[in-house]
Design a protein around this motif. Structure first.
Motif, short mmCIF file in Angstrom:
data_model
loop_
_atom_site.label_atom_id
_atom_site.label_comp_id
_atom_site.label_asym_id
_atom_site.label_seq_id
_atom_site.Cartn_x
_atom_site.Cartn_y
_atom_site.Cartn_z
N GLU A 1 0.85 -1.20 0.00
CA GLU A 1 0.00 0.00 0.00
C GLU A 1 0.88 1.25 0.00
O GLU A 1 1.85 1.32 0.77
N ARG B 1 2.42 -2.19 -10.81
CA ARG B 1 1.18 -1.45 -11.07
C ARG B 1 0.31 -1.37 -9.81
O ARG B 1 0.35 -2.27 -8.97
N TRP B 2 -0.46 -0.29 -9.73
CA TRP B 2 -1.19 0.03 -8.50
C TRP B 2 -2.64 0.35 -8.81
O TRP B 2 -2.95 0.85 -9.89
N TYR C 1 -3.12 4.03 -2.66
CA TYR C 1 -3.05 2.98 -3.67
C TYR C 1 -2.73 1.63 -3.01
O TYR C 1 -2.03 1.58 -2.00
N GLU C 2 -3.22 0.57 -3.63
CA GLU C 2 -2.78 -0.78 -3.24
C GLU C 2 -2.17 -1.45 -4.46
O GLU C 2 -2.63 -1.24 -5.59
N ARG C 3 -1.14 -2.25 -4.20
CA ARG C 3 -0.48 -2.95 -5.30
C ARG C 3 -1.45 -3.92 -5.94
O ARG C 3 -2.19 -4.61 -5.26
N ARG C 4 -1.46 -3.92 -7.28
CA ARG C 4 -2.33 -4.86 -7.99
C ARG C 4 -1.77 -6.26 -7.87
O ARG C 4 -0.57 -6.47 -8.03
#
Ligand SMILES: NC(=O)c1ccc[n+]([C@@H]2O[C@H](COP(=O)([O-])OP(=O)(O)OC[C@H]3O[C@@H](n4cnc5c(N)ncnc54)[C@H](OP(=O)(O)O)[C@@H]3O)[C@@H](O)[C@H]2O)c1
Length: 249
Positions: A198, A225-226, A242-245
Motif C-alpha cells: 500500500e 502497477r497500482w 493505492y494498493e499494489r495490484r
C-alpha cells in the motif's frame, strides 16, 4: 466508485485509512508506505521533508502511525530527519491501548553501515518498546555489538538487507502492519521486491524541490502497477491511497 472526498468534510481523516483490512494470510506483514511528494515528484527540499509537507499532511503523517505495529525507515532518513519520539496524539495512544496494542509502534531502521546515532531518542528512550535495527551479515561486528546494546538486531541478508527476509523476520516477531516512512532508496527496494502492499502518497502543491523521486527503483526493476483506492483533498493538498495490484484482484 466514490473515491474523491474532501478531507476537511470528514470528521476524522484517518478513518478512511483505519477501515482498511490489512490482514494477510499466514500472519505475513502488510507493508504500507506514507510519503509526500511535490507536483514534480520531488521527495525533499534542501535534503529534508519539512518544507514539502503541508499542515494537513503533517497531521495525517503522525496519526497514520496509529495504524502500525512498526514504523520503519532507511538509515539516511534517520540521519537527515532525526527522529525524536513518534509523537502519537494521546487519543490515538489511548485507542491503541484499548484495542490491546502497545501505545506506540516499534521504531525500526534499515542499515548496512550501522552508522547511526545510538544516543538518539528512538534508541535511548524508545516509546514503543526496544527499537529494531535491521542489518546484514557483513556489517561491521563491532558496530553490530554496539547496536545490540540499545536495540534488537535483525540480520536479514548477507551483503545487503533482503526486504523479503526482513519482513518475514518482523512477522515472526508478531508484527502485522509495517509502516515505511521512506526514504526513497529503501522504499524503492521494498517496491522492487514486491514487498510494498500500500502506498499513501500526499501530493504537495509545490514544485522545485530536490531531484529525488519519492521512490528510487533499483536498476533492472520491473514495473509495478497500482490500484487507486481513495483520494482525499484538504485545501491544496491531495491524499492518494493505492494498493499494489495482485493477480486476480
Ligand atoms: N518525501 C518523503 O515522504 C520522504 C520520506 C522519507 C525521507 N525523505 C527524504 O529522503 C532523503 C533520504 O532518503 P534516501 O533515499 O537518500 O535514503 P533512505 O532510503 O532513507 O536510506 C538509505 C539507507 O538505508 C540503508 N539501506 C537501504 N537499503 C538497504 C539494504 N537493502 N540493505 C542495507 N541497508 C539498506 C542504507 O543505510 P546505510 O548507509 O546506513 O548502510 C542506505 O544508505 C532525505 O532527503 C529525506 O528528507 C523523504
Amino acid at each position: 466508485m466514490d473515491i474523491l472526498r474532501a478531507a476537511e468534510q470528514l470528521r476524522d481523516p484517518l478513518a478512511a485509512y483505519a477501515s482498511v483490512d490489512r490482514s494477510r494470510p499466514y500472519g505475513a506483514c502488510w507493508v504500507m508506505a506514507n510519503m509526500v511528494g511535490g507536483l514534480d515528484g520531488s521527495a525533499a527540499i534542501g535534503g529534508r521533508v519539512a518544507d514539502l509537507s503541508t499542515e494537513p499532511d503533517a497531521e495525517l503523517f503522525v496519526s497514520m502511525r496509529a495504524l502500525a505495529d512498526v514504523v520503519l525507515v532507511g538509515a539516511q532518513t534517520l540521519r537527515r530527519e532525526g527522529y525524536g519520539g513518534l509523537s502519537l496524539p494521546e487519543a490515538r495512544v489511548a485507542a491503541r491501548v484499548a484495542a490491546g496494542k502497545p501505545g506506540e509502534p516499534v521504531f525500526a531502521v534499515v542499515t548496512r553501515s550501522l552508522d547511526v546515532d545510538w544516543a538518539a531518542r528512538p534508541f535511548a528512550d524508545p516509546q514503543g518498546g526496544r527499537s529494531i535495527v535491521i542489518t546484514c551479515e557483513t556489517a561491521d561486528p563491532g558496530r553490530m555489538e554496539r547496536a545490540r546494546r540499545v536495540a534488537d538486531v535483525i540480520v536479514a541478508g548477507r551483503e545487503r538487507v533482503d526486504p523479503a527476509v526482513a519482513m518475514l523476520r518482523l512477522s515472526e516477531r508478531g508484527h502485522r502492519v509495517v509502516l515505511c516512512e521512506g526514504g526513497p532508496t529503501w522504499l524503492g527496494e521494498l517496491v522492487a521486491t514486491g514487498q510494498l502492499d500500500e502506498l499513501c502518497l500526499t501530493v504537495s502543491p509545490l514544485m522545485g524541490g530536490d531531484p529525488l523521486p519519492v521512490s528510487v527503483s533499483p536498476p533492472g526493476s520491473d514495473l509495478v502497477r497500482w490500484s487507486l483506492r481513495h483520494v482525499l483533498a484538504d485545501g491544496d493538498t491531495l491524499f492518494l491511497r493505492y494498493e499494489r495490484r495482485r493477480e486476480g484482484r
